[in-house]
Design a protein around this motif. Structure first.
Motif, short mmCIF file in Angstrom:
data_model
loop_
_atom_site.label_atom_id
_atom_site.label_comp_id
_atom_site.label_asym_id
_atom_site.label_seq_id
_atom_site.Cartn_x
_atom_site.Cartn_y
_atom_site.Cartn_z
N LYS A 91 1.89 -22.61 8.09
CA LYS A 91 0.44 -21.88 8.60
C LYS A 91 0.53 -20.48 8.49
CE LYS A 91 -2.52 -22.56 12.38
NZ LYS A 91 -2.59 -23.21 13.56
N ARG A 92 1.65 -19.89 9.26
CA ARG A 92 1.52 -18.32 9.43
C ARG A 92 2.98 -17.99 9.14
NH1 ARG A 92 1.01 -16.36 15.09
NH2 ARG A 92 0.42 -14.37 14.19
N LEU A 93 3.00 -16.79 8.21
CA LEU A 93 4.36 -16.19 7.81
C LEU A 93 4.43 -14.69 8.45
CD1 LEU A 93 6.67 -17.09 5.21
CD2 LEU A 93 6.19 -14.52 5.26
N LEU A 94 5.47 -14.69 9.50
CA LEU A 94 5.31 -13.45 10.03
C LEU A 94 6.92 -12.85 9.48
CD1 LEU A 94 5.22 -14.50 13.66
CD2 LEU A 94 3.29 -14.19 12.14
N TYR A 95 6.77 -11.48 9.36
CA TYR A 95 8.09 -10.96 8.79
C TYR A 95 8.35 -9.49 9.91
CZ TYR A 95 5.71 -7.35 5.96
OH TYR A 95 4.89 -6.31 5.51
N SER A 96 9.40 -9.34 10.04
CA SER A 96 9.78 -7.92 10.54
C SER A 96 11.02 -6.96 9.80
CB SER A 96 10.50 -8.06 12.06
OG SER A 96 11.70 -8.55 11.93
N GLY A 97 10.98 -5.82 9.96
CA GLY A 97 11.88 -4.98 9.24
C GLY A 97 11.50 -3.57 9.43
N ARG A 98 11.99 -2.82 8.63
CA ARG A 98 11.75 -1.25 9.08
C ARG A 98 10.34 -0.88 8.59
NH1 ARG A 98 17.29 1.03 6.81
NH2 ARG A 98 16.75 -0.12 5.31
N THR A 99 10.00 -1.36 7.49
CA THR A 99 8.56 -0.89 6.93
C THR A 99 7.94 -2.18 6.55
OG1 THR A 99 9.42 -0.64 4.80
CG2 THR A 99 9.49 1.33 5.97
N ALA A 100 6.57 -2.00 6.43
CA ALA A 100 5.68 -3.24 6.02
C ALA A 100 5.82 -3.26 4.51
CB ALA A 100 4.10 -3.07 6.36
N LYS A 101 5.64 -4.38 3.73
CA LYS A 101 5.79 -4.55 2.39
C LYS A 101 4.48 -4.79 1.71
CE LYS A 101 10.48 -4.23 3.02
NZ LYS A 101 10.69 -2.84 3.28
N PRO A 102 4.08 -4.13 0.95
CA PRO A 102 2.95 -4.48 0.00
C PRO A 102 3.09 -5.84 -0.62
CG PRO A 102 3.89 -2.37 -0.65
CD PRO A 102 4.88 -2.75 0.54
N HIS A 103 4.33 -6.30 -1.17
CA HIS A 103 4.40 -7.56 -1.75
C HIS A 103 4.33 -8.74 -0.79
CE1 HIS A 103 8.84 -6.48 -0.82
NE2 HIS A 103 8.63 -7.56 -0.17
N ALA A 104 4.34 -8.61 0.67
CA ALA A 104 4.14 -9.54 1.51
C ALA A 104 2.60 -10.41 1.30
CB ALA A 104 4.21 -8.97 2.90
N ALA A 105 1.88 -9.57 0.87
CA ALA A 105 0.44 -9.99 0.65
C ALA A 105 0.49 -11.49 -0.17
CB ALA A 105 -0.56 -9.13 -0.05
N GLU A 106 1.49 -11.45 -1.10
CA GLU A 106 1.50 -12.65 -2.12
C GLU A 106 2.06 -13.96 -1.10
OE1 GLU A 106 4.71 -13.21 -5.21
OE2 GLU A 106 4.23 -11.02 -5.13
N VAL A 107 2.31 -13.76 0.01
CA VAL A 107 2.70 -14.95 0.81
C VAL A 107 2.04 -14.78 2.37
CG1 VAL A 107 4.87 -15.41 -0.04
CG2 VAL A 107 4.88 -13.83 1.74
N ASN A 108 0.77 -14.18 2.15
CA ASN A 108 0.21 -13.91 3.41
C ASN A 108 1.07 -13.42 4.48
OD1 ASN A 108 -2.48 -14.49 2.27
ND2 ASN A 108 -2.09 -16.58 2.50
N GLY A 109 1.89 -12.69 4.28
CA GLY A 109 3.03 -12.11 5.28
C GLY A 109 2.30 -11.29 6.40
N GLU A 110 2.74 -11.50 7.57
CA GLU A 110 2.21 -10.41 8.62
C GLU A 110 3.30 -9.50 9.21
OE1 GLU A 110 0.20 -12.83 11.82
OE2 GLU A 110 -0.25 -14.39 10.45
N PHE A 111 3.09 -8.51 9.18
CA PHE A 111 4.02 -7.57 9.49
C PHE A 111 4.05 -7.30 11.09
CE2 PHE A 111 5.95 -3.08 9.86
CZ PHE A 111 7.25 -3.45 9.77
N VAL A 112 5.17 -7.90 11.87
CA VAL A 112 4.96 -7.80 13.36
C VAL A 112 6.06 -7.59 13.97
CG1 VAL A 112 3.51 -9.97 13.50
CG2 VAL A 112 5.89 -10.15 13.31
N PRO A 113 5.91 -6.80 15.19
CA PRO A 113 7.11 -6.31 15.95
C PRO A 113 8.05 -7.52 15.89
CG PRO A 113 5.38 -5.66 17.09
CD PRO A 113 5.04 -6.66 16.11
N LEU A 114 9.44 -7.14 16.05
CA LEU A 114 10.58 -8.31 16.11
C LEU A 114 10.21 -9.17 17.31
CD1 LEU A 114 13.24 -9.41 14.96
CD2 LEU A 114 14.52 -7.86 16.56
N ASP A 115 9.96 -8.44 18.30
CA ASP A 115 9.74 -9.36 19.76
C ASP A 115 8.52 -10.64 19.25
OD1 ASP A 115 11.46 -8.53 21.09
OD2 ASP A 115 10.32 -7.33 22.67
N THR A 116 7.47 -10.18 18.67
CA THR A 116 6.37 -10.94 18.07
C THR A 116 7.12 -12.37 17.51
OG1 THR A 116 5.13 -9.15 18.46
CG2 THR A 116 3.97 -11.23 17.41
#
Ligand code: NDP
Ligand code: DGY
Length: 328
Positions: A179-204
């Motif tokens: 349903k939701r794909l979250l990801y964390s890292g140092r920077t948001a990734k433009p390619h994340a859109a392909e998997v509807n990825g949400e850039f979130v803080p690690l704690d979230t």
């Protein structure tokens, strides 16, 4: 290939798939010596083997530190590692000496993503436990809650490090109905859109995910990232999977989280150390699935990695373009 009229000396630290050896053997004026074994080269032999070498082809199990570089001496122009991870290379020392580095990105992405998904499913759906029960007579009948696990459909997946492999894992997981794909890292990734990825803080990511997949590189910042505090924020029903490097995880804290029921299960393709001693506490847990670092282990992938690492080495020796040079 000649260095001031002499043969270029190359040391290969292990038997590697023939695809790479063929390329090296065909290289004119290149004198190849090999640690002719399937087991790691002992440090003393490594120090001997690299002496005067112009090129070094190594594996992730070889620690290439200042001592090895000093033993090699000033001839050393290129290090080619048969891996995409390069945390076993002392990059500061290598840079100081002006040595070029080749590695094997991309060619192992699909195999590693596939294995990570297999590990996630095996862990979440308790496959090793089930296989064991069939063999040991524990299968008495179909029972409503026996060997139940967790499914991906409708779940939230958190990917730590949405790089090449993290992205390939996500692409494979989405069709399971995530349903939701979250990801964390140092920077948001433009390619994340392909998997509807949400850039979130690690704690979230940690607190909201039903499945956490670690696919970042091992760096000083990611070392020990998954520790007591991390596991304490995870859901009790969440599954943790690591196919990056063992040192990203504090294994004592993971053992505690698994044995106390703080988290549901863990699947590890990588550990500290490797191999993990057979008496390690993690191996006593039914809810921990440990694999022997086989992420990229398909015949074709290892063949392509071998050829790429050989080509990287030759490019470095010739002072020309390397197909996959690490820029640092
Ligand atoms: P990439 O460089 O494409 O991806 C690494 C990712 O790590 C990047 O997205 C990067 O994100 C992220 N990262 C770096 N620092 C942090 C941080 N502090 N917190 C969160 N994320 C971070 O590499 P690959 O995907 O090709 O490979 C990843 C790793 O997988 C390798 O380094 C290796 O250790 C491991 N591996 C394991 C295999 C196995 O057999 N199990 C096989 C192949 C690889 P950002 O850009 O935002 O910094
Ligand atoms: C790598 O390449 O870094 C893996 O760990 C092994 O393929």
């Amino acid at each position: 290939m000649k260095a001031a009229g002499k043969l270029m000396k190359v040391f290969v630290t292990r038997r590697i798939p023939q695809e790479g050896m063929k390329i090296l053997s065909a290289a004119a004026d290149c004198e190849v010596s090999l640690w002719d074994s399937d087991e790691p080269v002992p440090k003393a032999e490594l120090l001997k083997g690299v002496q005067g070498a112009h090129g070094l082809l190594c594996l992730l199990s070889d620690k290439i530190d200042a001592e090895v570089l000093d033993a090699a001496g000033p001839n050393l122009k290129v290090i080619s590692t048969l891996s995409v991870g390069f945390d076993h290379l002392a990059m500061d020392e290598i840079k100081k000496r002006g040595i070029r580095v080749g590695y094997t990105p991309d060619v192992l992405t699909d195999a590693t993503a596939e294995l990570t998904v297999a590990l996630l499913l095996a862990t979440a759906r308790r496959l090793p436990e089930g296989v064991e029960e069939v063999k040991n007579g524990g299968w008495s009948s179909w029972k409503p809650l026996w060997l139940c696990g967790y499914g991906l459909s409708g779940s939230t997946v958190g990917v730590i490090g949405l790089g090449r492999i993290g992205m390939a894992i996500s692409q494979r997981l989405m069709p399971f109905g995530v349903k939701r794909l979250l990801y964390s890292g140092r920077t948001a990734k433009p390619h994340a859109a392909e998997v509807n990825g949400e850039f979130v803080p690690l704690d979230t990511l940690v607190s909201e995910s039903d499945f956490i997949v670690v696919s970042c590189s091992l760096t000083p910042e990611t070392k020990g990232l998954c520790d007591k505090a991390f596991f304490s924020k995870m859901k009790n029903t969440a599954v943790f999977v690591n196919s990056s490097r063992g040192a990203v995880v504090n294994q004592e804290d993971l053992y505690e989280a698994l044995s106390s029921g703080q988290i549901a299960a863990a699947g590890l393709d990588v550990t500290t150390p490797e191999p993990l001693p057979t008496n390690h506490p993690l191996l006593t847990l039914k809810n921990c699935v440990v694999l022997p670092h086989i992420g990229s282990a398909t015949y074709s992938t290892r063949g392509v990695m071998s050829a790429l690492s050989a080509r990287n080495l030759l490019g470095g020796l010739q002072g020309t373009e390397m197909p996959s040079e690490l820029t640092f």
